[in-house]
Enzyme design. Sequence first.
Site, short mmCIF file in Angstrom:
data_model
loop_
_atom_site.label_atom_id
_atom_site.label_comp_id
_atom_site.label_asym_id
_atom_site.label_seq_id
_atom_site.Cartn_x
_atom_site.Cartn_y
_atom_site.Cartn_z
N GLU A 109 9.89 71.28 44.72
CA GLU A 109 11.51 71.00 44.63
C GLU A 109 12.09 71.02 45.56
OE1 GLU A 109 13.00 75.58 44.92
OE2 GLU A 109 14.59 74.66 43.33
N GLU B 20 14.35 85.74 43.37
CA GLU B 20 14.49 84.27 44.85
C GLU B 20 15.32 84.79 45.31
OE1 GLU B 20 15.48 80.17 43.60
OE2 GLU B 20 13.86 79.74 45.22
O1 LIG Z 1 14.83 77.36 45.99
C1 LIG Z 1 16.78 77.19 44.89
O2 LIG Z 1 17.37 76.72 45.84
C2 LIG Z 1 16.52 77.62 43.71
O3 LIG Z 1 14.50 77.54 43.79
C3 LIG Z 1 17.19 77.50 42.45
O4 LIG Z 1 16.89 79.18 42.24
C4 LIG Z 1 18.66 77.75 43.14
O5 LIG Z 1 19.15 76.41 43.29
MG LIG Z 2 13.70 77.56 44.50
#
Ligand SMILES: O=C(O)[C@@H](O)C(=O)CO
Ligand SMILES: [Mg+2]
Length: 256
Positions: free
Chosen positions: A240, A143
């Site tokens: 999220e 990510e």
């Molecule tokens: O975007 C974020 O913060 C989360 O997807 C992650 O993996 C770290 O907390």
């Molecule tokens: Mg994230």
Amino acid sequence: MLRFSANLSMLYPQHAFLDRFAAAAADGFKGVEYVGAYDYPATQIADVLRENGLTQALFNLPVGDWVAGERGIACLPERRDEFRSSVDQAIGYAYETGCKQVNCLAGIAPSGADRDELETTLVSNLQFAAARFADAGIKLLLEPINTKDMPGYLINTTDHYEAIAARVGSDNLYLQYDFYHMQIMQGDLIRTLERLQPRIAHVQIADNPGRHEPGTGEINYANIFTALSRLGYAGWIGAEYRPSGDTSSSFGWVPE
Ligand SMILES: O=C(O)[C@@H](O)C(=O)CO
Ligand SMILES: [Mg+2]
């Protein structure tokens, strides 16, 4: 049909972690995700998923000492052995919970560190993890995260993800595309989604600025959801965000 997972690291802050599963199920979620649950036995997590009829959509490889500010250890040369044993730990949790995808947080570059050495360490660790996860039937995700919320984090754009993925050379390394982070870093969300869709295993949503629920900021999530449907995106969409008020009252953005 779009599928939304509740990110239990951010939603339902009024509840203890293990109580958030029931809260998410009560609000109609069928999937959950979180940073990590390694403080609990994997069997306990599996039980609470089963009791609430939930699917484990995603979690992360162990991230190091979160409270101390660590955000992954994959790029840190001196933590190589720790990273590699964390892969087996994550596989154990994925097996117990039935989770089919695990995100890797790359880590924060120590000041003065040699970035080439950090990237080479990340590539080597991702090659190791991608192969071990492939053997276990688990997708490995990476990510990119924005530089404002996570200063020093090593991977901040999809271009950087693509460069790392090319060096890793594994078809089991996927992109975790967090619309909030990518709005901050590069915008062009729908075109990037279209271009990288074959490599996107998971997406996450929050609005900007503020990282609250969709509809509180500048991102047109109605159009994002239309694009995801048009593209036939079959993964989970991780909610999220930090609710601007009560979590259960924050779901006005969910499409009918
Ligand atoms: O975007 C974020 O913060 C989360 O997807 C992650 O993996 C770290 O907390
Ligand atoms: Mg994230």
